[in-house]
Design a protein around this motif. Sequence first.
Motif, PDB file in Angstrom:
ATOM      1  N   UNK A  38      26.348  38.548  40.984  1.00 31.04           N
ATOM      2  CA  UNK A  38      25.700  39.451  40.027  1.00 31.04           C
ATOM      3  C   UNK A  38      25.627  38.870  38.622  1.00 31.04           C
ATOM      4  N   UNK A  39      24.404  38.610  38.189  1.00 28.70           N
ATOM      5  CA  UNK A  39      24.178  38.059  36.861  1.00 28.70           C
ATOM      6  C   UNK A  39      24.738  38.969  35.776  1.00 28.70           C
ATOM      7  N   UNK A  40      24.596  40.271  35.934  1.00 28.62           N
ATOM      8  CA  UNK A  40      25.021  41.198  34.885  1.00 28.62           C
ATOM      9  C   UNK A  40      26.485  41.000  34.545  1.00 28.62           C
ATOM     10  N   UNK A  41      27.321  40.886  35.564  1.00 28.56           N
ATOM     11  CA  UNK A  41      28.747  40.712  35.315  1.00 28.56           C
ATOM     12  C   UNK A  41      29.121  39.267  34.998  1.00 28.56           C
ATOM     13  N   UNK A  42      28.659  38.348  35.835  1.00 27.03           N
ATOM     14  CA  UNK A  42      29.220  36.998  35.841  1.00 27.03           C
ATOM     15  C   UNK A  42      28.273  35.924  35.323  1.00 27.03           C
ATOM     16  N   UNK A  43      27.058  36.331  34.882  1.00 28.82           N
ATOM     17  CA  UNK A  43      26.089  35.359  34.398  1.00 28.82           C
ATOM     18  C   UNK A  43      25.950  34.202  35.407  1.00 28.82           C
ATOM     19  N   UNK A  44      26.307  32.994  35.024  1.00 28.03           N
ATOM     20  CA  UNK A  44      26.039  31.838  35.889  1.00 28.03           C
ATOM     21  C   UNK A  44      27.295  31.349  36.621  1.00 28.03           C
ATOM     22  N   UNK A  45      28.314  32.175  36.658  1.00 30.85           N
ATOM     23  CA  UNK A  45      29.565  31.831  37.338  1.00 30.85           C
ATOM     24  C   UNK A  45      29.581  32.465  38.734  1.00 30.85           C
ATOM     25  N   UNK A  46      29.473  31.673  39.808  1.00 30.18           N
ATOM     26  CA  UNK A  46      29.444  32.234  41.151  1.00 30.18           C
ATOM     27  C   UNK A  46      30.802  32.275  41.827  1.00 30.18           C
ATOM     28  N   UNK A  90      28.688  42.189  31.134  1.00 29.14           N
ATOM     29  CA  UNK A  90      28.098  43.517  30.930  1.00 29.14           C
ATOM     30  C   UNK A  90      28.387  44.332  32.185  1.00 29.14           C
ATOM     31  N   UNK A  91      27.874  45.565  32.210  1.00 27.94           N
ATOM     32  CA  UNK A  91      28.172  46.492  33.299  1.00 27.94           C
ATOM     33  C   UNK A  91      26.913  46.731  34.127  1.00 27.94           C
ATOM     34  N   UNK A  92      27.024  46.581  35.439  1.00 26.58           N
ATOM     35  CA  UNK A  92      25.953  46.867  36.377  1.00 26.58           C
ATOM     36  C   UNK A  92      26.182  48.235  37.004  1.00 26.58           C
ATOM     37  N   UNK A  93      25.107  48.952  37.311  1.00 26.65           N
ATOM     38  CA  UNK A  93      25.248  50.236  37.993  1.00 26.65           C
ATOM     39  C   UNK A  93      26.020  50.053  39.291  1.00 26.65           C
ATOM     40  N   UNK A 104      37.107  44.203  39.705  1.00 25.83           N
ATOM     41  CA  UNK A 104      37.212  44.924  38.433  1.00 25.83           C
ATOM     42  C   UNK A 104      37.234  43.944  37.257  1.00 25.83           C
ATOM     43  N   UNK A 105      36.726  44.375  36.152  1.00 30.61           N
ATOM     44  CA  UNK A 105      36.750  43.572  34.934  1.00 30.61           C
ATOM     45  C   UNK A 105      38.191  43.244  34.573  1.00 30.61           C
ATOM     46  N   UNK A 106      38.482  41.966  34.369  1.00 32.81           N
ATOM     47  CA  UNK A 106      39.834  41.575  33.955  1.00 32.81           C
ATOM     48  C   UNK A 106      39.740  40.258  33.206  1.00 32.81           C
ATOM     49  N   UNK A 107      40.758  39.909  32.416  1.00 28.79           N
ATOM     50  CA  UNK A 107      40.674  38.719  31.566  1.00 28.79           C
ATOM     51  C   UNK A 107      40.472  37.420  32.340  1.00 28.79           C
ATOM     52  N   UNK A 108      40.942  37.358  33.578  1.00 27.68           N
ATOM     53  CA  UNK A 108      40.790  36.136  34.354  1.00 27.68           C
ATOM     54  C   UNK A 108      39.364  35.859  34.778  1.00 27.68           C
TER      55      UNK A 108
END
Length: 279
Positions: free
Chosen positions: A52-60, A22-25, A13-17
């Motif tokens: 997922x690039x949509x959520x995390x861009x380049x952070x794996x 952005x949001x993916x389907x 889930x989206x959280x500050x940590x």
Amino acid sequence: MAIIDVQVHCYERDHPGRPWAAVLAGPPEVTGAEMIAAMDAVGVDAAILVSPYTMYRYDPSYAVQVRDKYPDRFAMVRPFDPGDPSSPAQVAEWARQPGAVGARIMLARRGEDGPDLAGVGPILKACAEAGIPVNLLAWGLLDQVAGIAAANPDTTLVIDHIGLLQPFEPPVPAEPWADLPKLLALAQYPNVVVKISGACTLSHRPFPHDDIWDPLRRIFDAFGIERCMWGTDWTRAVNLITYEQGVAPFRQTDRLSDAERAALMGGNLERVYNWTPGD
């Protein structure tokens, strides 16, 4: 045979940590345990976990966390930024990460936040040197992939999602296979492989989506079954099909021989990504 999904996504889930960009389907979260439960319910043995690039861009980092908890079930692919001059060095470091089997470049994001196409070449070269394939999201840009493939013959290029724009929700486009000839033209390049992922989301018919087989057979004939890999693109596909509906048509169809099914649903993936679950 081992059934291995070439592309799934896990995220918390989206959280500050670890905030989303952005949001993916899909659901509010899909943890590693939830993804494995979905796989177990339909007999999928393992999967390539694509950060997922949509959520995390380049952070794996979340993909790494999940893979480290379930090393026998997942390997990993992560996106790289062609606009970042440090990306080639990051590729070399990534290739040493346990469970890392590939890189990804989001060509189709051009016009939003990249990529800088001048930066693609160094990433491809770094991947060739590291011995890992590059996954290309190239919706609408298949014409450019020909030049990329010709200029980088030592780099294995994996075309994401049949190279065709796929819907995130109904309705399915009226002509979802319109760009198929552009994909077929890439078969002349031996370093190009195709993910047959998300195919059922292009169907105008209900499960078991029988109208996908004629265009898929054209792909198999052009590339050879050995350069094709099955997958679901779960959970991007959640608004169109269930996970089972992305798996069962390929397991049950009489349009594949047993040998083709074994290659398409796992054998080719093991070779292309140089990964066997449990090793």
